[in-house]
Write a protein that holds these residues in place. Structure first.
Motif, short mmCIF file in Angstrom:
data_model
loop_
_atom_site.label_atom_id
_atom_site.label_comp_id
_atom_site.label_asym_id
_atom_site.label_seq_id
_atom_site.Cartn_x
_atom_site.Cartn_y
_atom_site.Cartn_z
N SER A 44 59.34 -25.95 -35.27
CA SER A 44 60.43 -26.71 -34.64
C SER A 44 61.77 -26.07 -34.95
O SER A 44 62.64 -25.93 -34.08
CB SER A 44 60.46 -28.15 -35.15
OG SER A 44 59.30 -28.82 -34.72
N LYS A 45 61.93 -25.66 -36.22
CA LYS A 45 63.19 -25.03 -36.62
C LYS A 45 63.38 -23.70 -35.87
O LYS A 45 64.47 -23.39 -35.38
CB LYS A 45 63.19 -24.82 -38.14
CG LYS A 45 64.49 -24.26 -38.64
CD LYS A 45 64.50 -23.94 -40.12
CE LYS A 45 65.79 -23.26 -40.54
NZ LYS A 45 66.08 -22.01 -39.82
N GLN A 46 62.30 -22.91 -35.77
CA GLN A 46 62.38 -21.63 -35.04
C GLN A 46 62.76 -21.87 -33.59
O GLN A 46 63.52 -21.10 -33.00
CB GLN A 46 61.04 -20.91 -35.08
CG GLN A 46 60.79 -20.13 -36.35
CD GLN A 46 59.32 -19.71 -36.45
OE1 GLN A 46 58.55 -19.82 -35.50
NE2 GLN A 46 58.94 -19.23 -37.62
N TRP A 47 62.19 -22.92 -32.99
CA TRP A 47 62.48 -23.24 -31.58
C TRP A 47 63.98 -23.50 -31.43
O TRP A 47 64.64 -22.96 -30.55
CB TRP A 47 61.66 -24.46 -31.14
CG TRP A 47 61.63 -24.68 -29.66
CD1 TRP A 47 60.70 -24.22 -28.79
CD2 TRP A 47 62.57 -25.45 -28.87
NE1 TRP A 47 61.00 -24.64 -27.50
CE2 TRP A 47 62.14 -25.39 -27.52
CE3 TRP A 47 63.73 -26.16 -29.17
CZ2 TRP A 47 62.82 -26.03 -26.48
CZ3 TRP A 47 64.42 -26.78 -28.13
CH2 TRP A 47 63.96 -26.71 -26.80
N ASP A 103 66.45 -22.62 -33.43
CA ASP A 103 67.23 -21.39 -33.70
C ASP A 103 67.26 -20.49 -32.48
O ASP A 103 68.29 -19.94 -32.12
CB ASP A 103 66.60 -20.59 -34.85
CG ASP A 103 66.87 -21.23 -36.20
OD1 ASP A 103 67.67 -22.19 -36.25
OD2 ASP A 103 66.25 -20.79 -37.19
N ARG A 104 66.08 -20.34 -31.84
CA ARG A 104 65.99 -19.45 -30.67
C ARG A 104 66.80 -20.01 -29.50
O ARG A 104 67.51 -19.30 -28.81
CB ARG A 104 64.51 -19.25 -30.30
CG ARG A 104 64.26 -18.05 -29.44
CD ARG A 104 62.79 -17.66 -29.42
NE ARG A 104 61.91 -18.75 -29.02
CZ ARG A 104 61.06 -19.38 -29.81
NH1 ARG A 104 60.91 -19.01 -31.06
NH2 ARG A 104 60.32 -20.37 -29.36
N MET A 105 66.70 -21.33 -29.29
CA MET A 105 67.46 -21.93 -28.18
C MET A 105 68.97 -21.83 -28.44
O MET A 105 69.75 -21.61 -27.53
CB MET A 105 67.08 -23.41 -27.97
CG MET A 105 65.63 -23.63 -27.60
SD MET A 105 65.04 -22.62 -26.22
CE MET A 105 63.53 -21.98 -26.92
N ARG A 106 69.37 -21.96 -29.71
CA ARG A 106 70.78 -21.83 -30.05
C ARG A 106 71.25 -20.41 -29.72
O ARG A 106 72.35 -20.20 -29.22
CB ARG A 106 70.99 -22.14 -31.54
CG ARG A 106 72.47 -22.23 -31.91
CD ARG A 106 72.68 -22.61 -33.36
NE ARG A 106 72.38 -23.99 -33.61
CZ ARG A 106 71.45 -24.42 -34.47
NH1 ARG A 106 70.72 -23.55 -35.14
NH2 ARG A 106 71.23 -25.70 -34.66
N PHE A 107 70.38 -19.44 -29.98
CA PHE A 107 70.72 -18.04 -29.64
C PHE A 107 70.90 -17.89 -28.13
O PHE A 107 71.88 -17.32 -27.66
CB PHE A 107 69.60 -17.12 -30.18
CG PHE A 107 69.69 -15.71 -29.69
CD1 PHE A 107 70.66 -14.85 -30.19
CD2 PHE A 107 68.81 -15.23 -28.73
CE1 PHE A 107 70.76 -13.54 -29.72
CE2 PHE A 107 68.89 -13.93 -28.26
CZ PHE A 107 69.87 -13.07 -28.77
N TYR A 108 69.95 -18.42 -27.34
CA TYR A 108 70.09 -18.31 -25.87
C TYR A 108 71.40 -18.97 -25.42
O TYR A 108 72.10 -18.45 -24.55
CB TYR A 108 68.92 -19.01 -25.16
CG TYR A 108 67.55 -18.40 -25.37
CD1 TYR A 108 67.32 -17.04 -25.23
CD2 TYR A 108 66.46 -19.22 -25.68
CE1 TYR A 108 66.05 -16.51 -25.42
CE2 TYR A 108 65.19 -18.70 -25.86
CZ TYR A 108 64.99 -17.35 -25.73
OH TYR A 108 63.74 -16.82 -25.91
N LEU A 109 71.69 -20.14 -26.01
CA LEU A 109 72.93 -20.85 -25.62
C LEU A 109 74.17 -20.03 -25.96
O LEU A 109 75.16 -20.09 -25.24
CB LEU A 109 73.01 -22.19 -26.37
CG LEU A 109 72.33 -23.39 -25.73
CD1 LEU A 109 72.44 -24.60 -26.68
CD2 LEU A 109 72.97 -23.75 -24.39
#
Ligand SMILES: CC(C)(COP(=O)(O)OP(=O)(O)OC[C@H]1O[C@@H](n2cnc3c(N)ncnc32)[C@H](O)[C@@H]1OP(=O)(O)O)[C@@H](O)C(=O)NCCC(=O)NCCS
Length: 296
Positions: free
Chosen positions: A48-51, A53-59
């Motif tokens: 969940s945390k990785q998800w 983190d990755r979405m924050r990067f895309y944003l």
């Protein structure tokens, strides 16, 4: 469903979007699971945390490609769907996409995908597709070609491992030629995605000027992205991945133009399986190439 609004995603939507994603994919895995597949398991706290983190990067890189559906009736700003897409140069990709099971089949997915595709603005597109019937229906209706993917599974017979030379550990200095190789193979460079992957994965490179290549490997030796100028380089990189694998392993996202990977897997005594599709529109299936599910 008038109470559902599709709008650009914001950073403070991430926890709610993550919960929607965890429920959606858990149910999708349960409903499309084959009898020989392991039971679906709820997403772990680490995943969940990785998800998030990755979405924050895309944003942070391309926020205009990130869309969320919220249901006002279910509570202010509660996520019921999401479509996270990104433009990199002339390429568009879909990183993840889902609608809560309770809200599926009501046109919310179409509204989300339409918003993400408007952001593509006619660019060629690529993503890794699940087998969910609602998903494949949406994708083909949006004009994507669905290319079945094979995968190699099993435990490597270590007596088959060849001596592999010419590979080194990669670093950020390698990104310039890696981006050039990306452009040759899949329309556009990964650009900032390389930095993200290097932070969490091992990078192995072949710096041969005529036949370069690279692969990102996870901590269990699974290739999560592999690109090469020649199938021979691609095979060396895959052998390196298999040599570093521990226990049961997986080589994913193999399309028929990438049979060089099947040949390596068979030589290592892995079995061929089949799972999902690479979806492309306006571009060929990349080769020699094993796509990353997250960064394509
Ligand atoms: C793919 C997904 C996001 C689509 O969202 P949605 O809100 O159901 O999408 P829509 O209602 O706009 O369209 C889905 C279409 O497939 C149909 N459909 C939906 N679920 C279906 C199912 N289980 N079986 C068959 N058809 C289905 C719908 O009737 C609709 O077709 P229509 O518009 O011609 O009537 C959603 O089904 C989902 O989250 N699936 C599970 C996760 C997943 O696989 N995501 C894709 C990862 S690549």
């Amino acid at each position: 469903m008038d109470s559902v609004q599709v709008r650009p995603m914001q950073e403070d939507d991430l926890p709610s979007a993550e919960r929607a994603s965890a429920v959606t994919f858990f149910e999708a895995e349960r409903s499309t699971r084959r009898v020989s597949d392991p039971e679906a398991e709820p997403r772990s706290a680490a995943a969940s945390k990785q998800w998030i983190d990755r979405m924050r990067f895309y944003l942070s890189v391309d926020p205009a490609g990130c869309w969320i559906a919220v249901d006002e009736e279910a509570g202010a700003n509660r996520a019921v769907g999401f479509a996270i897409s990104q433009n990199r140069g002339r390429l568009w990709f879909l990183a993840t996409y889902g609608v809560l099971p309770s809200h599926q089949g009501q046109g919310i997915g179409k509204r989300l995908l339409d918003a993400a595709l408007a952001h593509a603005d006619g660019r060629p597109g690529i993503f890794s597709s699940s087998v969910h019937p609602g998903a494949t229906r949406r994708y083909r209706m949006a004009d994507f070609s669905l290319h079945p993917q094979m995968r190699m599974v099993g435990t490597v017979d270590r007596s088959t491992l060849p001596v592999v030379d010419g590979l080194q550990e990669g670093q950020a200095d390698d990104f310039a030629w890696m981006d050039q190789l990306d452009q040759d193979l899949r329309v556009a460079a990964h650009g900032p995605d390389h930095g993200y992957m290097l932070d969490i994965l091992r990078l192995v490179v072949c710096r041969d000027g005529a036949r370069p290549g690279y692969a990102y490997l996870d901590d269990r030796g699974r290739a999560s992205l592999l690109a090469a100028a020649h199938p021979e380089t691609a095979q060396k990189l895959l052998w390196e991945a298999l040599a570093s694998s521990q226990g049961p392993t997986l080589v994913n996202c193999i399309t028929t133009p990438n049979e060089w990977a099947i040949d390596v897997g068979l030589a290592a005594r892995l079995d061929i399986g089949q799972e999902g599709y690479i979806a492309v529109r306006g571009m060929p299936v990349p080769a020699p190439y094993l796509a990353s599910g997250h960064f394509l």
